[in-house]
Design a protein around this motif. Structure first.
Motif, PDB file in Angstrom:
ATOM      1  N   ALA A  97       0.451   8.334  14.451  1.00 11.31           N
ATOM      2  CA  ALA A  97       1.477   7.297  14.445  1.00 11.31           C
ATOM      3  C   ALA A  97       2.094   7.271  13.046  1.00 11.31           C
ATOM      4  N   MET A  98       3.288   7.820  12.913  1.00  5.54           N
ATOM      5  CA  MET A  98       3.969   7.851  11.620  1.00  5.54           C
ATOM      6  C   MET A  98       4.413   6.442  11.230  1.00  5.54           C
ATOM      7  N   PHE A  99       4.396   6.152   9.927  1.00  4.93           N
ATOM      8  CA  PHE A  99       4.932   4.867   9.476  1.00  4.93           C
ATOM      9  C   PHE A  99       5.693   5.039   8.169  1.00  4.93           C
ATOM     10  N   ARG A 100       6.682   4.182   8.005  1.00  2.00           N
ATOM     11  CA  ARG A 100       7.517   4.186   6.801  1.00  2.00           C
ATOM     12  C   ARG A 100       7.003   3.117   5.844  1.00  2.00           C
ATOM     13  N   PHE A 101       6.845   3.496   4.562  1.00  2.00           N
ATOM     14  CA  PHE A 101       6.303   2.611   3.546  1.00  2.00           C
ATOM     15  C   PHE A 101       7.222   2.614   2.329  1.00  2.00           C
ATOM     16  N   GLY A 102       7.400   1.426   1.726  1.00  2.00           N
ATOM     17  CA  GLY A 102       8.210   1.356   0.523  1.00  2.00           C
ATOM     18  C   GLY A 102       8.446  -0.087   0.098  1.00  2.00           C
ATOM     19  N   PRO A 103       9.119  -0.307  -1.018  1.00  2.00           N
ATOM     20  CA  PRO A 103       9.612   0.734  -1.929  1.00  2.00           C
ATOM     21  C   PRO A 103       8.482   1.317  -2.760  1.00  2.00           C
ATOM     22  N   MET A 104       8.691   2.549  -3.225  1.00  2.00           N
ATOM     23  CA  MET A 104       7.685   3.273  -3.985  1.00  2.00           C
ATOM     24  C   MET A 104       8.277   3.801  -5.286  1.00  2.00           C
ATOM     25  N   ASP A 105       7.400   4.050  -6.232  1.00  2.00           N
ATOM     26  CA  ASP A 105       7.746   4.867  -7.387  1.00  2.00           C
ATOM     27  C   ASP A 105       7.378   6.292  -6.978  1.00  2.00           C
ATOM     28  N   LEU A 106       8.336   6.975  -6.384  1.00  2.00           N
ATOM     29  CA  LEU A 106       8.052   8.280  -5.790  1.00  2.00           C
ATOM     30  C   LEU A 106       7.621   9.304  -6.829  1.00  2.00           C
ATOM     31  N   GLU A 107       8.182   9.211  -8.025  1.00  2.00           N
ATOM     32  CA  GLU A 107       7.803  10.162  -9.069  1.00  2.00           C
ATOM     33  C   GLU A 107       6.342   9.981  -9.449  1.00  2.00           C
TER      34      GLU A 107
ATOM     35  N   ALA B 292      -1.214   1.022   5.217  1.00  2.00           N
ATOM     36  CA  ALA B 292      -0.193   0.504   4.308  1.00  2.00           C
ATOM     37  C   ALA B 292      -0.800  -0.452   3.281  1.00  2.00           C
ATOM     38  N   ALA B 293      -1.739  -1.286   3.712  1.00  2.00           N
ATOM     39  CA  ALA B 293      -2.411  -2.203   2.790  1.00  2.00           C
ATOM     40  C   ALA B 293      -3.213  -1.425   1.753  1.00  2.00           C
ATOM     41  N   PHE B 294      -3.884  -0.355   2.176  1.00  2.00           N
ATOM     42  CA  PHE B 294      -4.649   0.482   1.241  1.00  2.00           C
ATOM     43  C   PHE B 294      -3.712   1.119   0.219  1.00  2.00           C
ATOM     44  N   LEU B 295      -2.584   1.636   0.668  1.00  5.74           N
ATOM     45  CA  LEU B 295      -1.629   2.242  -0.250  1.00  5.74           C
ATOM     46  C   LEU B 295      -1.202   1.254  -1.330  1.00  5.74           C
ATOM     47  N   ALA B 296      -0.808   0.068  -0.899  1.00  4.88           N
ATOM     48  CA  ALA B 296      -0.299  -0.939  -1.839  1.00  4.88           C
ATOM     49  C   ALA B 296      -1.351  -1.360  -2.856  1.00  4.88           C
ATOM     50  N   GLU B 297      -2.609  -1.386  -2.435  1.00  4.12           N
ATOM     51  CA  GLU B 297      -3.682  -1.870  -3.310  1.00  4.12           C
ATOM     52  C   GLU B 297      -4.271  -0.799  -4.220  1.00  4.12           C
ATOM     53  N   ARG B 298      -4.305   0.456  -3.756  1.00  5.74           N
ATOM     54  CA  ARG B 298      -5.107   1.459  -4.460  1.00  5.74           C
ATOM     55  C   ARG B 298      -4.358   2.678  -4.974  1.00  5.74           C
ATOM     56  N   VAL B 299      -3.199   2.970  -4.467  1.00  2.00           N
ATOM     57  CA  VAL B 299      -2.575   4.266  -4.746  1.00  2.00           C
ATOM     58  C   VAL B 299      -1.447   4.140  -5.765  1.00  2.00           C
TER      59      VAL B 299
ATOM     60  N   GLY C  71       1.940   4.337  -7.681  1.00  2.00           N
ATOM     61  CA  GLY C  71       3.301   4.470  -7.172  1.00  2.00           C
ATOM     62  C   GLY C  71       3.579   3.645  -5.936  1.00  2.00           C
ATOM     63  N   CYS C  72       2.530   3.013  -5.372  1.00  2.00           N
ATOM     64  CA  CYS C  72       2.698   2.273  -4.118  1.00  2.00           C
ATOM     65  C   CYS C  72       2.576   0.761  -4.276  1.00  2.00           C
ATOM     66  N   ALA C  73       2.240   0.274  -5.476  1.00  2.00           N
ATOM     67  CA  ALA C  73       2.104  -1.167  -5.699  1.00  2.00           C
ATOM     68  C   ALA C  73       3.427  -1.862  -5.389  1.00  2.00           C
ATOM     69  N   GLY C  74       3.370  -2.945  -4.644  1.00  2.00           N
ATOM     70  CA  GLY C  74       4.586  -3.672  -4.282  1.00  2.00           C
ATOM     71  C   GLY C  74       5.221  -3.181  -3.005  1.00  2.00           C
ATOM     72  N   GLY C  75       4.761  -2.053  -2.489  1.00  2.00           N
ATOM     73  CA  GLY C  75       5.303  -1.552  -1.235  1.00  2.00           C
ATOM     74  C   GLY C  75       4.665  -2.226  -0.038  1.00  2.00           C
ATOM     75  N   ARG C  76       5.246  -2.007   1.125  1.00  2.00           N
ATOM     76  CA  ARG C  76       4.708  -2.578   2.358  1.00  2.00           C
ATOM     77  C   ARG C  76       5.088  -1.701   3.533  1.00  2.00           C
ATOM     78  N   LEU C  77       4.516  -2.017   4.680  1.00  2.00           N
ATOM     79  CA  LEU C  77       4.875  -1.332   5.923  1.00  2.00           C
ATOM     80  C   LEU C  77       6.303  -1.727   6.289  1.00  2.00           C
ATOM     81  N   VAL C  78       7.213  -0.755   6.295  1.00  2.00           N
ATOM     82  CA  VAL C  78       8.620  -1.021   6.583  1.00  2.00           C
ATOM     83  C   VAL C  78       8.918  -0.819   8.069  1.00  2.00           C
ATOM     84  N   ALA C  79       8.346   0.228   8.649  1.00  2.00           N
ATOM     85  CA  ALA C  79       8.621   0.539  10.061  1.00  2.00           C
ATOM     86  C   ALA C  79       7.528   1.441  10.595  1.00  2.00           C
ATOM     87  N   THR C  80       7.295   1.365  11.892  1.00  2.00           N
ATOM     88  CA  THR C  80       6.461   2.337  12.593  1.00  2.00           C
ATOM     89  C   THR C  80       7.368   3.155  13.496  1.00  2.00           C
ATOM     90  N   ALA C  81       6.984   4.394  13.748  1.00  2.00           N
ATOM     91  CA  ALA C  81       7.784   5.259  14.609  1.00  2.00           C
ATOM     92  C   ALA C  81       7.863   4.657  16.017  1.00  2.00           C
TER      93      ALA C  81
END
Length: 430
Positions: A191-201, A272-279, A281-291
């Motif tokens: 199940a693909m999901f869109r996450f952001g905003p991110m510091d992609l660099e 998405a919660a794990f990304l925002a908390e631990r990864v 470039g992902c702080a402040g991001g959230r689940l934007v959409a699911t496929a």
């Protein structure tokens, strides 16, 4: 053609399923002069690329950089680049350390690109139409019944291409399918999901070992289903599509499919919660959409005239009836656990896909385009990616058009003529 009561449609070529393989097949058939009808159950084209929002096309070249897929697939990339929907061909390093080629794209911009290309070719589109039944006349499919907003309609065609992914049309027609060998299991879905905003660099600068350690941590904590933090950026945004969930089920079972959609969204929210908390470039991001739909890797594989095997892929067997070329590794996601079986070929190794693997046993006017061609479980794990199935789709569509114009069964296509036209149309076919 449409009957006066508008309940019967007629075409030279019917393509069932508007995923990337089916869309390319329809474009190829229409460009070759066949009256082509493309039937799709959703309201847009692209299948896994748009409805499942995979977000990237992988499998264009050998590890040494030699291109193996061109033709209509490459036209799609150029059309995306022209409207800012992709930055074209790039490379990335997987968490496993493997270097991979890819084309990232925006699924929303891919939809109008495919609409335009189908329209320019003269493809007739029938959206929001679900398969009901199939009528056979001996070894031929005489008609296909679909359910539309106006009720049941009947489609008659001289040649039929099943590009439905799960091969629902062939299942209704009574075709034979391949069984898994002892110890094998179908690959799970994502199940693909869109996450952001991110510091992609910052995210893309995470060293491979650190990224792998973070992924393992997420699995150990029960917040990631797969030991990966694989993402593809969306051009012009600060978001990315993540391919890190894993749901094992039988995609041909309606109740299992329904439950899988729910489980996929649950996994996406937790990830998405794990990304925002631990990864990084992902702080402040959230689940934007699911496929809109879960992405299925494997379901039915047809029993075809030729069974493509992993040994033939390793050998690079140059089949006389080859219609497409590929180089993507055997990439197997296990249904249990968080790992990945990734079996690469030699640096400049490529393999051929034979026309015989597109031809179902016992049917004369039908071809398969997409991941369901006649291939073993391990061979399927290599040829299932979208650039390769687009190449297969181009060959299937052109073969159907040429067969109709020659008043011959598509299963008996003139392969030499087909190969010559494919090369002339930009397909890569050594």
């Amino acid at each position: 053609m449409v009957d006066a009561d508008r309940t019967t449609l007629r075409a030279d070529v019917l393509v069932m399923g508007g995923g990337m393989a089916g869309t390319v097949a329809a474009i190829a058939a229409a460009r070759a002069g066949a009256d082509t009808l493309l039937v799709e159950r959703l309201g847009f084209l692209g299948g896994a690329a748009t409805a499942a929002a995979v977000g990237q096309f992988v499998g264009w070249e050998t590890r040494s950089g030699r291109r193996t897929v061109g033709g209509i697939a490459e036209e799609i990339v150029e059309r995306l680049r022209a409207i800012g929907g992709s930055d074209g061909h790039t490379h990335f390093t997987m968490s496993t350390g493997h270097r991979m080629d890819r084309v990232c794209y925006d699924p929303e911009l891919l939809k109008p690109v495919l609409d335009a290309m189908a329209g320019e070719a003269g493809v007739r589109l029938l959206f929001h139409a679900a398969l009901l039944d199939v009528e056979r006349d001996g070894p031929a499919i005489a008609a296909v019944q679909v359910l539309t907003k106006a009720g049941p309609w009947r489609v008659e065609a001289k040649a039929v291409i099943d590009a439905s992914g799960d091969l629902d049309l062939l299942a209704r027609a009574g075709a034979g399918f391949l069984e898994l060998a002892e110890g094998q299991s179908m690959q799970p879905a994502t199940a693909m999901f869109r996450f952001g905003p991110m510091d992609l660099e910052a995210f893309e600068a995470i060293p491979g070992p650190e990224l792998a350690a973070l992924a393992r941590q997420g699995v150990e904590e029960g917040r990631l289903a797969r030991a990966a933090l694989h993402a593809s950026r969306i051009e012009g945004t600060r978001d990315a599509w993540f391919n890190i969930s894993r749901v094992a089920f039988d995609a041909t079972d309606p109740l299992a499919l329904s439950a899988a959609e729910v489980e996929g969204r649950r996994q996406a929210l937790a990830a998405a919660a794990f990304l925002a908390e631990r990864v990084p470039g992902c702080a402040g991001g959230r689940l934007v959409a699911t496929a809109p739909v879960i992405g299925v890797r494997e379901s039915r594989r047809v029993a075809g005239r030729h069974l493509l095997t992993e040994a033939e892929l390793h050998a690079g067997t140059p089949f006389p009836d080859r219609i497409a070329w590929g180089a993507y590794p055997m990439d197997i996601h296990p249904p249990k656990g968080a790992g990945l079986h990734f079996e690469e070929f030699g640096a400049d190794h490529a393999y051929a896909i034979p026309f015989g693997s597109l031809v179902p046993q016992g049917l004369g006017n039908v071809l398969v385009a997409g991941r369901g061609i006649s291939a073993t479980h391990k061979a399927h794990a290599a040829i299932r990616v979208m650039p390769i199935v687009m190449a297969i789709g181009q060959a299937a569509g052109l073969a159907a058009a040429q067969a109709v114009q020659g008043n011959a069964p598509v299963a008996e296509a003139d392969v030499a003529r087909l190969q010559a036209r494919l090369r002339a149309d930009g397909a890569i076919l050594p």
